[in-house]
Every structure is written in structure tokens, then in C-alpha cells.
Design an enzyme around this catalytic site. Structure first.
Site, PDB file in Angstrom:
ATOM      1  CB  THR A 120     -10.931  13.912  39.252  1.00  0.00           C
ATOM      2  OG1 THR A 120      -9.699  14.563  39.471  1.00  0.00           O
ATOM      3  CG2 THR A 120     -10.451  12.474  38.484  1.00  0.00           C
ATOM      4  CB  CYS A 276      -6.989  12.170  44.939  1.00  0.00           C
ATOM      5  SG  CYS A 276      -7.458  14.033  44.520  1.00  0.00           S
TER       6      CYS A 276
HETATM    7  N1  LIG Z   1      -7.736  17.875  46.120  1.00  0.00           N
HETATM    8  C1  LIG Z   1      -6.733  17.619  45.382  1.00  0.00           C
HETATM    9  O1  LIG Z   1      -5.692  17.355  45.806  1.00  0.00           O
HETATM   10  C2  LIG Z   1      -7.227  17.196  43.843  1.00  0.00           C
HETATM   11  C3  LIG Z   1      -5.924  17.165  43.188  1.00  0.00           C
HETATM   12  C4  LIG Z   1      -6.422  16.890  41.568  1.00  0.00           C
HETATM   13  C5  LIG Z   1      -7.863  16.865  41.443  1.00  0.00           C
HETATM   14  N2  LIG Z   1      -8.834  16.930  42.207  1.00  0.00           N
HETATM   15  C6  LIG Z   1      -9.959  16.916  41.882  1.00  0.00           C
HETATM   16  O2  LIG Z   1     -10.473  18.109  41.720  1.00  0.00           O
HETATM   17  C7  LIG Z   1     -11.892  18.249  42.084  1.00  0.00           C
HETATM   18  C8  LIG Z   1     -11.823  19.127  43.295  1.00  0.00           C
HETATM   19  O3  LIG Z   1     -11.566  18.910  44.435  1.00  0.00           O
HETATM   20  P1  LIG Z   1     -11.259  19.607  45.723  1.00  0.00           P
HETATM   21  O4  LIG Z   1     -10.426  18.846  46.458  1.00  0.00           O
HETATM   22  O5  LIG Z   1     -10.774  21.132  45.196  1.00  0.00           O
HETATM   23  O6  LIG Z   1     -12.649  19.633  46.197  1.00  0.00           O
HETATM   24  P2  LIG Z   1     -13.313  20.832  47.432  1.00  0.00           P
HETATM   25  O7  LIG Z   1     -14.300  20.030  48.051  1.00  0.00           O
HETATM   26  O8  LIG Z   1     -12.098  21.256  48.273  1.00  0.00           O
HETATM   27  O9  LIG Z   1     -13.684  21.896  46.532  1.00  0.00           O
HETATM   28  C9  LIG Z   1     -14.759  22.035  45.558  1.00  0.00           C
HETATM   29  C10 LIG Z   1     -15.549  23.437  45.872  1.00  0.00           C
HETATM   30  O10 LIG Z   1     -16.535  23.537  44.988  1.00  0.00           O
HETATM   31  C11 LIG Z   1     -17.450  24.380  45.446  1.00  0.00           C
HETATM   32  N3  LIG Z   1     -18.839  24.163  44.670  1.00  0.00           N
HETATM   33  C12 LIG Z   1     -19.519  23.209  44.348  1.00  0.00           C
HETATM   34  N4  LIG Z   1     -20.510  23.201  43.475  1.00  0.00           N
HETATM   35  C13 LIG Z   1     -20.555  24.683  43.215  1.00  0.00           C
HETATM   36  C14 LIG Z   1     -20.941  25.904  42.344  1.00  0.00           C
HETATM   37  N5  LIG Z   1     -21.985  25.406  41.746  1.00  0.00           N
HETATM   38  N6  LIG Z   1     -20.579  26.999  42.200  1.00  0.00           N
HETATM   39  C15 LIG Z   1     -19.374  27.252  42.871  1.00  0.00           C
HETATM   40  N7  LIG Z   1     -18.755  26.438  43.768  1.00  0.00           N
HETATM   41  C16 LIG Z   1     -19.240  25.289  43.841  1.00  0.00           C
HETATM   42  C17 LIG Z   1     -17.759  23.450  46.852  1.00  0.00           C
HETATM   43  O11 LIG Z   1     -18.488  24.207  47.807  1.00  0.00           O
HETATM   44  C18 LIG Z   1     -16.379  23.552  47.300  1.00  0.00           C
HETATM   45  O12 LIG Z   1     -15.932  24.465  47.908  1.00  0.00           O
HETATM   46  C19 LIG Z   1     -12.497  17.024  42.409  1.00  0.00           C
HETATM   47  O13 LIG Z   1     -12.881  16.346  41.237  1.00  0.00           O
HETATM   48  C20 LIG Z   1     -10.876  16.219  42.541  1.00  0.00           C
HETATM   49  O14 LIG Z   1     -11.035  14.967  42.586  1.00  0.00           O
HETATM   50  C21 LIG Z   1      -8.229  17.064  43.659  1.00  0.00           C
END
Ligand SMILES: NC(=O)c1ccc[n+]([C@@H]2O[C@H](COP(=O)([O-])OP(=O)(O)OC[C@H]3O[C@@H](n4cnc5c(N)ncnc54)[C@H](O)[C@@H]3O)[C@@H](O)[C@H]2O)c1
Length: 459
Positions: A120, A276
Site C-alpha cells: 500500500t 493497515c
Molecule cells: N497485512 C495486511 O493485511 C495487508 C493487506 C493489504 C495490504 N497490505 C500492505 O502490504 C504491504 C506489506 O504488508 P505485510 O503485512 O505483508 O507486511 P510484513 O511486514 O508482514 O511483510 C513485509 C516483508 O517484506 C520484507 N522485506 C523488506 N524489504 C525487503 C527486501 N528488500 N527484499 C525482500 N524482503 C523484504 C520484510 O522483512 C517483511 O517480512 C504493506 O504496504 C501493507 O500496508 C497489508
């Protein structure tokens, strides 16, 4: 198609597993070495229903591999960026991880890549990505950038991804739009083997909405902010109900019957949390501010939400009088049920506030205790709901896990110091609680059970 997913968190892992499930060859990268080695060894770094089984199946079929971001960039024709976008102290989304991935793609990839933002992000991030891919490109990279916001919910992410209501893509080139259409074709046609339903609930085919990149980015922030607004709205109605002697569950039911309003997200409680809503509302306020729009409506949404924790603590204080030295049970730590995610969980804020006043907390959550321990170690973590309630002056229900609805209240009554339940989610079956001698307090003036209410009119 050969696809890469960067970031194996709640969104990335679900995206990688489900795209492999529908037939693609997926490489998923993770920068946290502990998480990555767990995944490579067949373990899970997070709890999400069904996800582990899907991953096992697609890995066995050879369609999902885990490794470094460099390997992922080399692998996929299309690269989904699924890294975190946490809030900065001023509310802006921190795009550091996104920028890092863009730089790595620009330096590491040659030939054509479709770079897809699934994280997001604020509107116009796509434009920044294009600029940075071009500025840092060293190996003749040709690329398109597209937005593909994700609407899955933790706790039901696999089902949400495979059976979505809508798939939104924002693409500024026909080639990018065509690739995304091809990637999602099995989901649009619902033509894959569903790993979680033997008999899939027929939700109808998802709508594939193609827009420009800016609009797709805005759809995500506007959707989450709208849902957050609904929650804050019903929470204010709950406050009013408490004062005027109405029952918010009945008010919400009556409102939700209007199809223009709908019944979802009309559950009052201790406020929204998770990775979120809180950060997306903040980011949307900042985006509007920077564009010269004063979105004061959302500032109120945020203010109301921040007030929920204090209001709940006040309810506890009203009942227990002095909190210092009191033993209090907390049922539920995750920001919602069926996840182990405690990021911005209101339960943790409530615990910290109660501890600051000298209360001793005995907590239990079916899945989130490992993650909660890292945030608040000075809590007594318990094996189950009964152990958590033993010897306590009050049981606070803060996350509405199904198992709390099935508690044996007569057994619980023998364990507690004082039979008091404060239900921060209006989730318990009140008649069960009350008939076993507990004093029940819910949110928004809920005291008469729906059964009693119908008895009033003789139905
Ligand atoms: N969690 C939800 O329900 C949800 C739903 C829709 C959208 N989103 C959006 O999706 C995005 C991710 O959310 P999330 O909950 O999965 O976050 P999260 O923190 O669980 O996952 C992100 C992952 O990316 C990894 N990462 C960071 N930099 C990296 C790189 N250079 N190479 C490889 N891995 C890397 C981190 O170590 C982490 O494990 C956010 O922008 C969030 O707003 C989340």
C-alpha cells in the site's frame, strides 16, 4: 508465467503461494535471514489459516521457491513488490523498503520487467518508481510499472486472494495491463483447483477493474480510510448509546439492514488496529494535506479511534476502582482473530495503560503470544483462557477469537476472584455469561440480551 514476489510477510507470502497455486512459477524473496531460512526449511514465519498447507502443496509441485531478492529479480518477468510501508512519526508512509527494491531491480535486472506495487503506497508512488528505475538502471532494463493494490484480510487471506470481490490494477501501458490480466486470468475465471474449499462458495467471478496507476493507488487508501470511518462512526454511536440507554448492537443491526449502509464494519469495540487501517488513515491524511486538501473528516476518525483505548481503560477503572495491585485477565492480543499479528493491536495499548496504573496482567491468545512477548515481556502469559482468568478481578475480552465464545462459564466462575467480564468486542453470548453468575459489561449499552429484547414484545 515466471513471477517474483519480494517480501514474504502476510501479503507477500499469500500472494506467492496463491499465484503458484493457480499455476504460475513463483520465486519469493525475503530479506530477514531468520524468516527466509525458516521458509526454506519448510517452516512458517507467521500464522495464517490454510497458508502453510498451500505452500507445502505448491513447493512439492515445484512451483514456489524462496531465496534472495537478487535471485527474485533475476527470475520473474513480473515482480510484485510486497514489502512493508510502515508509518513515519509524521504519518507519512515510509517508502524506504520500496525505494531499496526499486534500486535493486534497476541495478540487477536486464531485459523487460513488469514492476508491480502490491504494497500500500501513496498516490504517485508509481511515478517515483518509474523515475528511479530509469535513474539507477545500469544493465539496459526495460520496464513498466503498475499498481495492484491488495485487499486481503489477515485471518482469511488465502480465501480472499483466491476468491476476491475485485482485482484492481493501475497500468499506464497496454502491455502492463495485458500481463496483469494474464497473471490473474485463472482467478478471474475461477478455473484453478481451490486448496481450501472442496465445494467453493460461488461468489461469482471477481470484477477486474483496470485504471491508471494514480487511481489504483488512491482506491486502496480511500477504501481502507472509508472502512476505518465506518468503525469510528459506530464507536461514536456506541458512546451515545451508553449515555441515552440504547443498545448499540440493535442500532447497528437496524442501520445495517439498509443496503446502502450494509452491516459489515458496524461492530463497536476498542478501536481498529493492525498494519493497515491506523497507518493508512494517517498516510491518507498526509497525502491530502500535501495536495492542499484538508481531509479533517479523517482526522476525526483517527482521534475517535485513539480515544477508544482510554475509554475502555476508564470502564475498567470504573468497575475495579483502584487498579494498583489488581490481577486482570486479558483474553486476546492479536489485532483481530485468526492472526498472530499484534502490530498496532489495541489490546497491547490497553495492557500498557493498565500496567502503568499498577495492574498485573495475565494474558492468553491462541496464536499471538510469541509476537506479543517481544512487545510486552512483563505480562504473565498463560496456557489457556482458564489459567489467564484464575484469581483475577476482571476478565477483559480484547480479541474475539471463537474459542472465547465456547468457554465453560460455570468452570470459569470457580476460578476467578470476582466474576466480572468486560467484553471489548461485544463478542460473547451474554446470556451464557450472566446465567453463570458473571456481571457482564459490553460496549455501547449492551445489557439486555437480544433474547430478552424479543421477550419484551412477546415474540
Ligand atoms: N497485512 C495486511 O493485511 C495487508 C493487506 C493489504 C495490504 N497490505 C500492505 O502490504 C504491504 C506489506 O504488508 P505485510 O503485512 O505483508 O507486511 P510484513 O511486514 O508482514 O511483510 C513485509 C516483508 O517484506 C520484507 N522485506 C523488506 N524489504 C525487503 C527486501 N528488500 N527484499 C525482500 N524482503 C523484504 C520484510 O522483512 C517483511 O517480512 C504493506 O504496504 C501493507 O500496508 C497489508
Amino acid at each position: 508465467m515466471k513471477l517474483s514476489v519480494i517480501g514474504a510477510g502476510y501479503v507477500g507470502l499469500t500472494t506467492a503461494a496463491c499465484l503458484a497455486q493457480v499455476g504460475h512459477d513463483v520465486f519469493c524473496s525475503e530479506s530477514d535471514v531468520e524468516k527466509l531460512s525458516k521458509l526454506q526449511d519448510g517452516g512458517m514465519p507467521l500464522f495464517e489459516p490454510h497458508l502453510e498447507d498451500v505452500i507445502k502443496g505448491v513447493r512439492k509441485a515445484g512451483r514456489l521457491r524462496f531465496g534472495s531478492t537478487e535471485e527474485a529479480i533475476a527470475w520473474g518477468d513480473a515482480i510484485f513488490i510486497c514489502v512493508g510501508t510502515p508509518p513515519l512519526p509524521n504519518g507519512d508512509a515510509d517508502l524506504c523498503a520500496i525505494e531499496g527494491v526499486a534500486r535493486a531491480i534497476a541495478k540487477g535486472a536486464s531485459g523487460y520487467r513488469l514492476v508491480i506495487e502490491k504494497s500500500t503506497v501513496p498516490v504517485q508512488t508509481g511515478a517515483q518508481l518509474r523515475k528511479h528505475l530509469s535513474v539507477h538502471s545500469t544493465s539496459g532494463l526495460r520496464y513498466d510499472v503498475a499498481s495492484n493494490p491488495e485487499f486481503l484480510r489477515e485471518g482469511t487471506s488465502v480465501g480472499d486472494f483466491l476468491h476476491p470481490d475485485r482485482i484492481v490494477i493501475g497500468a499506464d501501458s497496454p502491455r502492463a495491463a495485458a500481463i496483469l490480466r494474464e497473471i490473474y486470468e485463472p482467478i478471474i475465471k475461477q478455473s484453478f483447483t481451490c486448496p481450501i474449499h472442496s465445494d467453493c462458495p460461488k461468489r461469482g467471478d471477481p470484477i477486474f477493474l483496470a485504471t491508471d496507476t494514480n487511481s489504483a493507488e488512491l482506491i486502496k487508501h480511500a477504501s481502507n480510510s472509508f472502512l476505518a470511518m465506518k468503525i469510528s462512526f459506530i464507536n461514536m454511536v456506541a458512546n451515545l448509546c451508553e449515555v441515552v440507554g440504547a443498545d448499540v448492537t440493535m442500532v447497528a443491526e437496524g442501520m445495517g439492514l439498509d443496503p446502502r449502509i450494509g452491516s459489515s464494519f458496524l461492530n463497536p469495540g476498542i478501536g481498529f488496529g493492525g498494519f493497515c487501517f491506523p497507518k493508512d488513515v494517517q498516510a491518507f491524511i498526509r497525502i491530502a494535506e500535501k495536495s492542499g486538501c484538508d481531509f479533517s473528516l479523517l482526522k476525526e476518525v483517527e482521534k475517535i479511534n485513539q480515544g477508544r483505548v482510554e475509554r475502555f481503560v476508564e470502564q475498567v477503572r470504573n468497575e475495579l476502582w483502584v487498579l494498583r495491585g489488581k490481577k486482570i485477565a486479558v483474553w486476546g492480543l492479536a489485532f483481530k482473530p485468526n492472526t498472530d499479528d499484534v502490530r498496532f493491536a489495541p489490546a497491547l495499548s490497553i495492557i500498557r495503560r493498565l500496567q502503568a496504573e499498577g495492574a498485573h496482567i495475565q494474558a492468553y491468545d491462541p496464536e499471538a503470544m510469541e509476537k506479543a512477548k517481544k512487545e510486552i515481556p512483563d505480562v504473565t502469559y498463560c496456557q489457556d483462557a482458564y489459567e489467564a482468568a484464575t484469581g483475577t478481578d476482571a476478565v477483559l475480552l480484547l480479541t474475539e477469537w471463537e474459542e472465547f465464545r465456547k468457554v465453560d462459564w460455570s468452570r470459569l466462575a470457580t476460578l476467578v476472584e470476582r466474576p466480572l467480564i468486560i467484553d471489548g468486542r461485544n463478542a460473547l453470548l451474554r446470556e451464557d455469561v450472566v446465567s453463570n453468575g458473571f456481571h457482564y459489561i459490553g460496549i455501547g449499552g449492551v445489557s439486555a440480551t437480544p433474547k430478552e429484547a424479543s421477550a419484551l414484545i412477546g415474540t
